[in-house]
Design an enzyme around this catalytic site. Structure first.
Site, PDB file in Angstrom:
ATOM      1  N   CYS A   1      -6.425  -7.956 -25.061  1.00 54.47           N
ATOM      2  CA  CYS A   1      -6.225  -7.519 -23.682  1.00 54.47           C
ATOM      3  C   CYS A   1      -5.067  -8.232 -22.984  1.00 54.47           C
ATOM      4  O   CYS A   1      -4.851  -8.054 -21.795  1.00 54.47           O
ATOM      5  CB  CYS A   1      -7.508  -7.672 -22.867  1.00 54.47           C
ATOM      6  SG  CYS A   1      -8.047  -9.375 -22.751  1.00 54.47           S
TER       7      CYS A   1
ATOM      8  N   HIS B   1       0.832  -1.210   0.000  1.00 53.72           N
ATOM      9  CA  HIS B   1       0.000   0.000   0.000  1.00 53.72           C
ATOM     10  C   HIS B   1       0.864   1.257   0.000  1.00 53.72           C
ATOM     11  O   HIS B   1       0.504   2.261  -0.588  1.00 53.72           O
ATOM     12  CB  HIS B   1      -0.877   0.037   1.248  1.00 53.72           C
ATOM     13  CG  HIS B   1      -2.020  -0.929   1.193  1.00 53.72           C
ATOM     14  ND1 HIS B   1      -3.011  -0.842   0.257  1.00 53.72           N
ATOM     15  CD2 HIS B   1      -2.324  -1.994   1.960  1.00 53.72           C
ATOM     16  CE1 HIS B   1      -3.877  -1.813   0.451  1.00 53.72           C
ATOM     17  NE2 HIS B   1      -3.480  -2.532   1.476  1.00 53.72           N
TER      18      HIS B   1
HETATM   19  C1  PEP Z   1      -4.695 -13.629 -21.116  1.00 49.34           C
HETATM   20  O1  PEP Z   1      -4.649 -14.840 -20.930  1.00 49.34           O
HETATM   21  O2  PEP Z   1      -4.077 -13.042 -22.044  1.00 49.34           O
HETATM   22  C2  PEP Z   1      -5.502 -12.753 -20.238  1.00 49.34           C
HETATM   23  C3  PEP Z   1      -5.686 -11.486 -20.518  1.00 49.34           C
HETATM   24  O3  PEP Z   1      -6.028 -13.313 -19.119  1.00 49.34           O
HETATM   25  P1  PEP Z   1      -5.180 -13.607 -17.796  1.00 49.34           P
HETATM   26  O4  PEP Z   1      -3.837 -12.928 -17.978  1.00 49.34           O
HETATM   27  O5  PEP Z   1      -5.970 -13.083 -16.674  1.00 49.34           O
HETATM   28  O6  PEP Z   1      -5.076 -15.101 -17.806  1.00 49.34           O
END
Ligand code: PEP
Ligand code: MG
Length: 619
Positions: free
Chosen positions: A548, A228
């Site tokens: 993502c 934190h």
């Molecule tokens: C991924 O697998 O690219 C993803 C975004 O999910 P995580 O990193 O949470 O497995």
């Protein structure tokens, strides 16, 4: 340890005098962890907290009531101090308030009918310990029990979460003991303006007392990047290095230090050469900050006017202020695992709904894509094993076992509760629902059926949920999903391509296994071809598709992703400005030409060289 006397108002003169006197001392360098970017030069202000001395450990049975009363008084006093601290927060920047306020609430809660207070009372009554000894012993026992959950193989992130919880218990125990023994608290009253605070450790509650406009930098011996305190210092915008071993014990009155919150180096009594380099660093950093601050308000738009959606990934609610600051337009991946970790029971619908609603509200109308629980065999969630929802011992091959959507469909009550909570939160702003680890259309159909059933139930209950249900999308993070993207596109409302798992499954490389780390290559042609296949399937259906995984955070890869047709990227908040800069530097037509050439390559080395070559133009 020494303190520099309180400053005369002309603090610049003080810094100058300290610089002059420090020149005679040899330069010393201490390596630590860079937790808050920026470079600071200034006189050192060392602070320590006098130790709280516990003089009596045992009590006679006749003193139990009196000892209980002492404990009560210390609890009341601690609550009052925390309430004052809460008021004091109002003068801090908004981001810091958002960071520290929940922590103070957690401290206050721990002073209520908590496991800690119950345990302390029991130790006084049953073991005849003095109140302060009981507090220390109980806090240690709880801290040990929390850390005992740190099994081998636990991710660094989960380990940091456990450590944070253990630290919170220690912190509240420390406050109780100081109040019981009347030991003074650390004070920053004499901190000269423009000084570098050096200390063995700095607690989050101490960090809340700092005035960022008067402080140049912070360096401590203890602490790590995930605590934190680190997040607070980042939110305060104070350059900081934590974990610089030996530093606090080395400082002397009149010392000067350079804190480099980018490299993690602290230089005590820098040579004229090092001072000049640090000054150049200060100027360069200020320039860069200005550039990124300007970027924040500018649109993520290519040279030829194509708008790109840049969003942030969120793992813990404490990241929210950083996300808001980053200029991200919404959350493209909210990993809800945090809701289930570090707790003894599975969170109920109300608890989840409240948490999701808080996040949706904090985004002020920007979309939030909430991924339902992605439990993987490799990350234990104690509450789930305790409730018998997942096996205690993971499969022999956890990455290929009962994970993500597979577990949720096996335990539909888990998915129903979470979908219900998400739908309730969706009245607070635009929400999307994301399913993890999908590999076939049956899973999407089953999840959608359940989703619609949950919505009908909520409507019967009179809950306010949007007329049109939030879109239900899927992660494309296995080769199987990528290669059946055309079929999946008929069932899902959107795709989020998770290149982290996609890389791991395509190349058969464990994401966390150091021995094969070299083989983990998200721009391996096999991975890129799968990404291309999935993106094209989505575009044919005119269906939203985003990336993502970590790949999206690398500005050198932005031209390639744009060239493949991706217009939505989600990444860690700190990467948003750099990726935005890359977006603004390119033209789509050039990206398309580049990606076509690149996708013809089969040699990973050649691909890397091409990415670096083109990427240099966008940085
Ligand atoms: C991924 O697998 O690219 C993803 C975004 O999910 P995580 O990193 O949470 O497995
Ligand atoms: Mg994944």
């Amino acid at each position: 340890m020494n303190r520099i006397d309180p400053p005369p108002p002309q603090h610049k003169r003080l810094a100058h005098l300290a610089l002059a006197s420090a020149e005679a001392r040899p330069e010393r360098r201490f390596a630590g962890i860079a937790v808050s970017a920026g470079i600071a030069i200034g006189p050192v202000f060392g602070t320590t907290e006098p130790e709280a001395k516990i003089t009596h450990h045992k009590i006679p049975a006749t003193d139990i009531a009196a000892e209980g009363a002492r404990l009560e008084a210390a609890i009341i006093q601690s609550r009052k101090q925390l309430a004052k601290l809460r008021v004091r927060l109002a003068v801090l920047p908004e981001e810091s308030q958002a960071e520290i306020a929940p922590l103070i609430e957690a401290y206050i809660r721990m002073l209520g009918p908590s496991r800690l207070v119950r345990g302390v009372r029991r130790r006084i009554e049953e073991t005849l310990l003095s109140a302060e000894t009981a507090v220390m012993t109980e806090a240690e026992a709880i801290g040990d029990a929390i850390m005992a959950q740190a099994e081998p193989g636990l991710s660094a992130e989960d380990l940091a979460g456990l450590q944070r919880r253990a630290d919170e218990i220690k912190e509240i125990a420390r406050r109780l003991v100081r109040n019981l023994t009347r030991a003074p608290f650390r004070s920053f009253a004499g901190l000269p303006a423009g000084a570098i605070l050096v200390s063995e450790s700095l607690r989050p509650a101490d960090a809340a007392l700092l005035d960022p406009s008067r402080l140049a930098g912070v360096a401590t011996e203890e602490g790590g990047a995930d605590g934190h305190t680190a997040v607070m210092l980042r939110a305060l915008g104070v350059p900081a290095v934590l974990g610089a071993a030996g530093l606090a014990h080395a400082i002397q009155l009149g010392d000067v230090a350079v804190v480099d919150g980018i490299s993690g180096m602290v230089t005590l009594n820098p040579s004229p050469l090092a001072t000049a380099a640090a000054r150049r660093g200060v100027t360069a950093f200020a320039r860069e900050r200005q550039k990124y601050a300007r970027l924040r308000r500018l649109p993520a738009q290519t040279q030829d006017g194509e708008v790109v959606e840049l969003q942030a990934n969120l793992e813990l609610p404490i990241e929210l202020p950083l996300i808001v600051q980053s200029g991200a337009v919404g959350i493209g991946l909210l990993r809800t695992e945090f809701m289930f970790m570090n707790r003894e029971t599975v969170p109920d619908e109300d608890t989840q709904a409240e948490s999701y609603r808080g996040i949706v509200e904090a985004m002020h109308g920007d979309p939030v894509c909430i991924r339902v629980l992605d439990w993987g065999g490799e990350k234990e969630i104690e509450a789930l094993s305790a409730a018998g929802i997942v096996p205690e011992i993971a499969d022999a091959n956890p990455a290929l076992g009962l994970r993500g959507i597979r577990l949720l469909l096996r335990r539909p009550e888990l998915l129903e509760t979470q979908l219900s909570a998400i739908l309730r939160a969706s009245s607070a702003g635009p929400v999307r629902v994301l399913l993890p680890m999908v590999t076939n259309v049956r899973e999407v159909r089953a999840a959608r059926e359940l989703y619609e059933r949950v919505a009908r139930r909520l409507r019967r209950r009179g809950e306010r949920i949007p007329e049109k249900l939030p879109p239900l999308g899927i992660m494309i993070e296995t080769p199987g999903a990528a290669l059946s993207a055309d079929a999946l596109a008929l069932e899902a409302d959107f795709f989020a391509i998770g290149t982290n798992d996609l890389t791991a499954y395509t190349l058969a490389v464990d994401r966390a296994e150091v021995d094969v780390a070299e083989l983990y290559d998200p721009i391996h042609p096999a991975v890129l071809r799968l990404v291309q296949f999935a993106v094209e399937a989505a575009l044919r259906m005119r269906m939203p598709v985003s990336v993502c995984g970590e790949l999206a955070a690398n500005p050198r890869l932005t031209p390639l992703l744009l060239g493949l047709g991706v217009r939505s990227l989600s990444m860690n908040a700190s990467a948003v400005p750099r990726v935005k800069q890359a977006v603004r530097a390119v033209e789509i037509a050039a990206c398309v030409r580049f990606s076509r050439r690149l996708m013809e390559q089969a040699d990973p080395e050649r691909i890397k060289a091409m990415v670096d070559g083109f990427g240099r133009n966008v940085e």
